[in-house]
Scaffold this motif. Structure first.
Motif, PDB file in Angstrom:
ATOM      1  N   LEU A  39       0.874  -0.870   0.005  1.00  0.00           N
ATOM      2  CA  LEU A  39      -0.093  -0.154  -0.011  1.00  0.00           C
ATOM      3  C   LEU A  39       1.094   1.391  -0.343  1.00  0.00           C
ATOM      4  O   LEU A  39       0.489   2.436  -0.347  1.00  0.00           O
ATOM      5  N   TYR A  40       1.819   1.222   0.867  1.00  0.00           N
ATOM      6  CA  TYR A  40       3.323   2.060   1.056  1.00  0.00           C
ATOM      7  C   TYR A  40       3.756   2.264  -0.566  1.00  0.00           C
ATOM      8  O   TYR A  40       4.298   3.655  -1.266  1.00  0.00           O
ATOM      9  N   ARG A  41       3.805   1.031  -1.181  1.00  0.00           N
ATOM     10  CA  ARG A  41       4.533   1.311  -2.549  1.00  0.00           C
ATOM     11  C   ARG A  41       3.970   1.996  -3.177  1.00  0.00           C
ATOM     12  O   ARG A  41       4.539   2.494  -4.563  1.00  0.00           O
ATOM     13  N   VAL A  42       2.390   1.668  -3.022  1.00  0.00           N
ATOM     14  CA  VAL A  42       1.611   2.289  -4.640  1.00  0.00           C
ATOM     15  C   VAL A  42       1.504   3.158  -4.623  1.00  0.00           C
ATOM     16  O   VAL A  42       1.712   4.470  -5.421  1.00  0.00           O
ATOM     17  N   THR A  43       1.241   4.576  -3.108  1.00  0.00           N
ATOM     18  CA  THR A  43       0.818   5.629  -3.205  1.00  0.00           C
ATOM     19  C   THR A  43       2.427   5.931  -3.616  1.00  0.00           C
ATOM     20  O   THR A  43       2.139   7.242  -4.293  1.00  0.00           O
ATOM     21  N   GLY A  44       2.988   5.916  -2.968  1.00  0.00           N
ATOM     22  CA  GLY A  44       4.753   6.265  -4.177  1.00  0.00           C
ATOM     23  C   GLY A  44       4.556   6.436  -5.174  1.00  0.00           C
ATOM     24  O   GLY A  44       4.727   7.657  -6.158  1.00  0.00           O
ATOM     25  N   GLN A  45       4.658   5.447  -5.921  1.00  0.00           N
ATOM     26  CA  GLN A  45       4.462   5.128  -7.496  1.00  0.00           C
ATOM     27  C   GLN A  45       2.981   6.133  -7.568  1.00  0.00           C
ATOM     28  O   GLN A  45       3.335   6.690  -8.791  1.00  0.00           O
ATOM     29  N   ALA A  46       1.669   6.131  -7.199  1.00  0.00           N
ATOM     30  CA  ALA A  46       0.603   7.070  -8.128  1.00  0.00           C
ATOM     31  C   ALA A  46       0.925   8.194  -7.342  1.00  0.00           C
ATOM     32  O   ALA A  46       0.711   9.489  -8.641  1.00  0.00           O
ATOM     33  N   CYS A  47       2.366   8.982  -7.068  1.00  0.00           N
ATOM     34  CA  CYS A  47       3.002   9.889  -6.844  1.00  0.00           C
ATOM     35  C   CYS A  47       4.055  10.290  -7.992  1.00  0.00           C
ATOM     36  O   CYS A  47       3.970  11.195  -8.837  1.00  0.00           O
ATOM     37  N   VAL A  48       4.569   9.344  -8.812  1.00  0.00           N
ATOM     38  CA  VAL A  48       5.231   9.465  -9.342  1.00  0.00           C
ATOM     39  C   VAL A  48       4.539   9.280 -11.328  1.00  0.00           C
ATOM     40  O   VAL A  48       4.697  10.257 -11.487  1.00  0.00           O
ATOM     41  N   ILE A  49       3.053   9.023 -11.203  1.00  0.00           N
ATOM     42  CA  ILE A  49       2.605   8.633 -12.576  1.00  0.00           C
ATOM     43  C   ILE A  49       1.799  10.705 -12.096  1.00  0.00           C
ATOM     44  O   ILE A  49       1.517  10.417 -13.311  1.00  0.00           O
TER      45      ILE A  49
END
Ligand code: DC
Length: 228
Positions: A39-49
């Motif tokens: 969940l934290y990894r997806v949050t970080g990736q969502a920021c990049v996107i």
């Protein structure tokens, strides 16, 4: 009143074997699995996107509050993770994905936003929860808690072997530095720092195989009467 759905928490630093042990345990018991790090990894990736900087706390928290994430299992058994329908399974598992996760995980409003989502997974017949603060914050009342650890060198060497097997070019000294940096951030942050719960069983896996650690874990699970 019905007894609460049981939760087994597995916390510890990166590379200590939590993911593997949690998977094996959930499978063995037929319980649900929460990979909270994802969940934290997806949050970080969502920021990049979305073009949001990991340092823009309020924008990152906003993303976490509305995170459109979906987990599914491929035919191969691999866990697939999608953000807004976009497959991010590979991107979130890179070293950069880990760095972003560690950064956004230090933001209290992000942790708050993801708390309820994690608790919703406490479903029958039981939940194995893998993370950093499963036993100390998210599932404080869990009847069985583990804290898996291993030396920094051992964890970096395991990660190195995994990445080399995937065909990635990595340097061990760089990995060591990254793991130390991430450990420091995860342990020293104010919001839910990485510490063992007072009632956690601490297992150091530096000199043990996965099978040995799993046997040790199963011994405790049987003692609690969860493996019948
Ligand atoms: O377990 P993992 O390597 O996928 O976790 C990625 C990052 O997310 C890690 O640096 C710490 C953070 N994390 C956290 O703060 N709390 C959790 N419950 C799980 C992960």
């Amino acid at each position: 009143m019905l007894p609460p759905v049981p939760v087994i928490t597995v916390d510890g630093p990166s590379g200590a074997g939590k993911g593997t042990i949690s998977h094996m345990l959930a499978e063995r018991l037929g319980w649900h699995l929460l990979d909270s790090g994802a969940l934290y990894r997806v949050t970080g990736q969502a920021c990049v996107i979305e073009g949001v900087s990991w340092d823009d706390y309020s924008a990152v928290a906003q993303i976490a509050r509305h995170l459109e994430v979906a987990f599914s299992t491929a035919k191969s058994g691999e866990i697939l993770v999608a953000y807004k329908g976009l497959d991010v399974s590979l991107a979130i598992r890179t070293e950069e994905g880990g760095r972003g996760a560690s950064k956004v995980a230090a933001i209290p409003a992000v942790r708050e936003a993801l708390l309820q989502r994690q608790r919703e997974l406490q479903r029958s017949p039981g939940l194995v929860a893998d993370g950093r603060d499963m036993g100390t914050v998210v599932f404080r009342n869990a009847p069985l808690k583990f804290f898996l650890t291993a030396s920094v060198l051992e964890r970096a060497s395991r990660r190195y072997a995994q990445l080399i097997a995937k065909g990635e070019s990595v340097s061990l000294p760089r990995l060591l530095e990254d793991i130390e940096e991430r450990d420091t951030r995860d342990r020293s942050r104010e919001a839910s720092p990485l510490v063992p719960a007072e009632d956690a069983i601490v297992i150091d896996s530096s000199a043990s195989s996965i099978a040995e650690v799993f046997e040790r874990v199963m011994h405790e699970v049987r003692n609690k009467g969860f493996d019948e």
